[in-house]
Scaffold this motif. Structure first.
Motif, PDB file in Angstrom:
ATOM      1  N   CYS A 133       1.025  -1.183   0.183  1.00 41.88           N
ATOM      2  CA  CYS A 133      -0.314   0.342   0.169  1.00 41.88           C
ATOM      3  C   CYS A 133       1.039   1.586  -0.218  1.00 41.88           C
ATOM      4  N   TRP A 134       2.114   1.323   0.640  1.00 44.59           N
ATOM      5  CA  TRP A 134       2.685   2.139   0.796  1.00 44.59           C
ATOM      6  C   TRP A 134       3.792   2.730  -0.638  1.00 44.59           C
ATOM      7  N   MET A 135       3.990   1.879  -1.223  1.00 47.26           N
ATOM      8  CA  MET A 135       4.701   1.900  -2.597  1.00 47.26           C
ATOM      9  C   MET A 135       3.829   2.670  -4.089  1.00 47.26           C
ATOM     10  N   ARG A 136       2.277   1.776  -3.622  1.00 42.94           N
ATOM     11  CA  ARG A 136       1.702   2.164  -4.058  1.00 42.94           C
ATOM     12  C   ARG A 136       0.708   3.380  -4.346  1.00 42.94           C
ATOM     13  N   LEU A 145       2.815   6.092  -3.306  1.00 41.29           N
ATOM     14  CA  LEU A 145       3.604   6.792  -3.627  1.00 41.29           C
ATOM     15  C   LEU A 145       3.718   7.321  -5.037  1.00 41.29           C
ATOM     16  N   MET A 146       3.700   6.005  -6.079  1.00 37.51           N
ATOM     17  CA  MET A 146       3.567   6.025  -6.969  1.00 37.51           C
ATOM     18  C   MET A 146       2.247   6.694  -7.404  1.00 37.51           C
ATOM     19  N   ASN A 147       0.530   6.342  -7.042  1.00 32.41           N
ATOM     20  CA  ASN A 147      -0.220   8.038  -7.273  1.00 32.41           C
ATOM     21  C   ASN A 147      -0.098   9.018  -7.450  1.00 32.41           C
ATOM     22  N   LEU A 148       0.860   9.304  -5.993  1.00 30.78           N
ATOM     23  CA  LEU A 148       1.015  10.907  -5.990  1.00 30.78           C
ATOM     24  C   LEU A 148       2.618  11.070  -6.961  1.00 30.78           C
ATOM     25  N   GLY A 149       3.202  10.291  -7.372  1.00 34.29           N
ATOM     26  CA  GLY A 149       4.133  10.865  -8.607  1.00 34.29           C
ATOM     27  C   GLY A 149       3.672  10.999  -9.782  1.00 34.29           C
ATOM     28  N   LEU A 150       2.966  10.296  -9.556  1.00 31.26           N
ATOM     29  CA  LEU A 150       1.769  10.431 -11.526  1.00 31.26           C
ATOM     30  C   LEU A 150       1.112  11.792 -10.814  1.00 31.26           C
ATOM     31  N   SER A 151       0.738  12.170  -9.928  1.00 29.31           N
ATOM     32  CA  SER A 151       0.133  13.583  -9.851  1.00 29.31           C
ATOM     33  C   SER A 151       0.742  14.916 -10.810  1.00 29.31           C
ATOM     34  N   CYS A 152       2.165  14.736 -10.990  1.00 30.86           N
ATOM     35  CA  CYS A 152       2.923  15.737 -11.173  1.00 30.86           C
ATOM     36  C   CYS A 152       3.945  16.148 -11.046  1.00 30.86           C
ATOM     37  N   LYS A 153       4.478  16.596 -12.065  1.00 29.93           N
ATOM     38  CA  LYS A 153       6.301  16.221 -12.683  1.00 29.93           C
ATOM     39  C   LYS A 153       6.717  16.534 -11.103  1.00 29.93           C
ATOM     40  N   LYS A 154       6.680  17.520 -10.067  1.00 28.57           N
ATOM     41  CA  LYS A 154       7.661  18.253  -8.796  1.00 28.57           C
ATOM     42  C   LYS A 154       7.534  17.378  -7.569  1.00 28.57           C
ATOM     43  N   TRP A 155       6.021  16.056  -8.040  1.00 31.48           N
ATOM     44  CA  TRP A 155       5.742  15.121  -6.688  1.00 31.48           C
ATOM     45  C   TRP A 155       7.064  14.051  -6.794  1.00 31.48           C
ATOM     46  N   TRP A 156       7.050  13.933  -8.937  1.00 28.32           N
ATOM     47  CA  TRP A 156       7.442  12.575  -9.300  1.00 28.32           C
ATOM     48  C   TRP A 156       9.062  12.964  -8.766  1.00 28.32           C
ATOM     49  N   GLY A 157       9.687  14.023  -9.138  1.00 27.37           N
ATOM     50  CA  GLY A 157      10.990  14.108  -8.629  1.00 27.37           C
ATOM     51  C   GLY A 157      11.211  13.730  -6.551  1.00 27.37           C
TER      52      GLY A 157
END
Length: 637
Positions: A50-53, A55-67
């Motif tokens: 659940c934690w890694m999922r 993180l993945m969803n948060l990273g897909l929200s915008c480029k700032k979070w993906w970095g």
């Protein structure tokens, strides 16, 4: 006169999201660290999946979070439990290793992501893997390791090594930034057992069987495995029955690791690790010697020299055993930087015959901050009494934490800060349902008696622990190995007749030790120590109040604890083997209370009913997996 011109300040409008874009990545990493803590901390309903999922969803929200998310997601990869049945049987038609293969493909095609990987947790060896399948699984893990150029740690996966070529061992030996390594040495198929005398003068003793030396090529291969680890800081060497490492090979390994700071050596025969090997150790910060029959008091006395141990801050002696109290005194006085010391063994150190102590403190260390003191032989309290006098005479001015599981009479507890409660809420329910166990074990009946070793206030009492023993302690293990398999009929007959043994328990569970300490506190609270008497302004008596007693010294700075190294364990000292130990993967495979992602479903909003609830369940659901709690290697020192 020139008129004054006033201007109104221009209003500035901030576009939504601009302030967020200016945040540095370090702040976002702190936010993501708190997210990880909320998912993986003890008591959480979530899991690493659940934690890694998230993180993945948060990273897909915008480029700032993906970095920031990719740094956290790939920096610490945790693959726990079994693979999804949908992947293994239907999509990929594999028995195991689906996630490992997918991750390997990603890291091989995206080298920029592979550089982030520092910590990699792979699933434990599948139970269905037998023979050649186990070798295939190790080769799969090895190929994944080769795809991580900056790998530092591989926690929770410690296959044995029998001095034969292994792709897994070779892959780890090529990781130049590795910071910790755990070796579990098995017997080599080419080794034989030989007879060995403990000393040259012991011709009348029966020789013991010990493994024969390794072949020259085996020594060379084992040495080569350590040649690239210039950044290795923590090294564990554990030997299974029949295994061995030649004593000169130890020395060569230690000096090939320039960054080595923490060393753990356990269960090696006397022919492998002995006094000569101990004296060849390089300067270390932490050292743990566990179940090593080749270590003697003379070797420990010679080891405690300032030139060799100036940087040693933590020393643990588990089942060595150390029988000479003067040697312990020498260690305390010569280890100038020592802050943490642990000693656990069956016999208690003693003074040579004919020697008495006239000046105190006999034991003293100006730097020691943490002390674990445990001797399971209940018939000798000499060392504990000498330690108590040393604390009373300010022999340990920097001591702040004291853990004494076998403090039978409470003489050390009375020298620490008073505590209202030591017993944990779950302790009183440990023996529920065990009807055949006498009441004396589940709730000890302790009668206060005057101590033969009185300290401090004359109102202090010690307690004769009249408890029947049904606990057996191995000399090389912690004092708290609960054994309920002994003959219960003898205990029942003793209990029914009301005859309780006057001897104290040789070993007890940690929960029992806390209950005994709590009983001393509760008994002292019933005996008022001070009386407050109030008179009015005319001198007439108004009120008298008795202040309850307590166990301890108010002016003491020492905190008395009976908590284990690993939360929920009955062993005070974390062990490399056994339940809850470093090599135990029971929590990872335990899915009785595993996570399926259902904790994400809202309650009371109607989201779990109808077609919408079905869609939510499909979105959040994942294969049920047990929770894995990492045991940091720092807890062993």
């Amino acid at each position: 006169m020139v008129p004054k011109i006033t201007t109104t300040p221009r209003r500035t409008y901030t576009v939504r999201g601009e302030g967020f874009k200016k945040l540095p990545e370090e702040i976002l990493l702190v936010v993501l660290a708190e997210l990880k803590k909320s998912h993986l901390e003890p008591g959480s309903l979530s899991c690493s999946t659940c934690w890694m999922r998230d993180l993945m969803n948060l990273g897909l929200s915008c480029k700032k979070w993906w970095g920031a998310a990719r740094c956290m997601l790939y920096g610490d990869i945790q693959l726990i439990g079994c693979d999804s049945v949908l992947h293994t049987k239907k999509k990929f038609k594999l028995k195991f290793g689906t996630r490992l293969r997918l991750l390997r493909r990603t890291l091989r095609t995206r080298l920029d992501l592979a550089e982030y990987v520092k910590v990699l947790k792979v699933p434990s060896m599948p139970d269905t893997a037998k023979g050649k399948e186990q070798e295939e699984y190790l080769e799969l893990v090895a190929s994944l390791i080769m795809a991580c150029p900056n790998l530092e740690r591989l926690p929770g996966f410690y296959p044995t090594y029998n001095h034969e070529f292994s792709k897994f061992v070779h892959a780890l030996s090529t990781r130049k930034k590795l910071t910790e390594r755990v070796w579990v040495i098995n017997a080599s198929p080419f080794q034989r057992q030989r007879r060995f005398n403990l000393s040259a003068d012991a011709e009348y003793l029966t020789p013991i069987l010990a493994p024969s030396p390794l072949l020259p090529e085996q020594c060379i291969d084992f040495m080569i495995h350590h040649s690239n680890w210039k950044s290795l800081k923590t090294l564990f060497l554990h030997c299974n029955p029949g295994g061995t490492i030649d004593s000169p090979l130890f020395t060569n390994i230690f000096y090939s690791l320039p960054s080595l700071e923490s060393l753990h050596v356990s269960s090696f025969p006397a022919t492998s690790f002995n006094d000569e090997t101990l004296l060849s150790l390089p300067p270390l910060k932490s050292l743990r010697l566990d179940n090593l029959p080749g270590i003697t008091a003379n070797g420990l006395s010679s080891f405690g020299s300032p030139a060799r141990t100036d940087s040693l801050t933590s020393l643990s002696l588990i089942g060595v055993p150390l029988l000479s109290l003067p040697v312990l005194t020498r260690l305390f006085s010569h280890l100038r930087a020592l802050t943490h010391f642990t000693i656990s063994q069956a016999p208690s150190p003693s003074l040579p015959r004919g020697i008495e102590i006239y000046l105190h403190p006999y034991l003293a260390s100006p730097t020691l901050q943490y002390l674990h003191w445990e001797f399971t032989n209940p018939d000798d309290d000499t060392a504990t009494e000498i330690l108590a006098k040393a604390i009373l005479f300010n022999g340990f001015p920097a001591l702040r934490t004291l853990r004494a599981p076998t403090d039978h009479d409470g003489i050390l507890q009375r020298l620490c800060k008073p505590r209202e409660r030591i017993e944990l809420p779950a302790d009183r329910y440990r023996n529920m349902g065990l009807a055949n166990i006498p009441h004396s074990q589940s709730a000890p009946n302790l009668s206060p008696t005057r101590s033969t070793f009185s300290l401090g206030h004359p109102g202090h009492h010690s307690y004769n622990l009249s408890v029947n023993s049904s606990f057996v302690k191995s000399p090389t293990r912690s004092a708290f190995s609960l054994n309920l398999d002994k003959d219960k009929s003898s205990h029942s007959s003793q209990h029914s007749s009301g005859e309780l043994s006057g001897d104290r328990e040789q070993g007890m569970s940690l929960a029992t030790a806390r209950r005994m300490a709590q009983h001393r506190i509760d008994t002292a609270a019933k005996q008022p120590r001070f009386h407050i008497i109030l008179w009015d302004e005319r001198g007439q008596f108004v009120e008298s109040q008795a202040v309850a007693g307590f166990v301890g010294r108010i002016q003491s700075k020492i905190f008395y604890t009976l908590k284990p190294d690993v939360e929920g364990s009955d062993e005070a000292i974390v062990d490399i083997e056994g339940p809850g130990g470093l090599l135990d993967m029971g929590e990872e495979s335990n899915v009785r209370d595993g996570c399926t992602g259902s904790w994400n479903l809202g309650s009371g909003s109607g989201a779990t009913s109808g077609s919408k609830g079905k869609k939510d369940r499909e979105r959040w659901w994942h294969t049920e997996r047990g929770r894995w709690r990492e045991i940091p290697l720092e807890k062993f020192f």
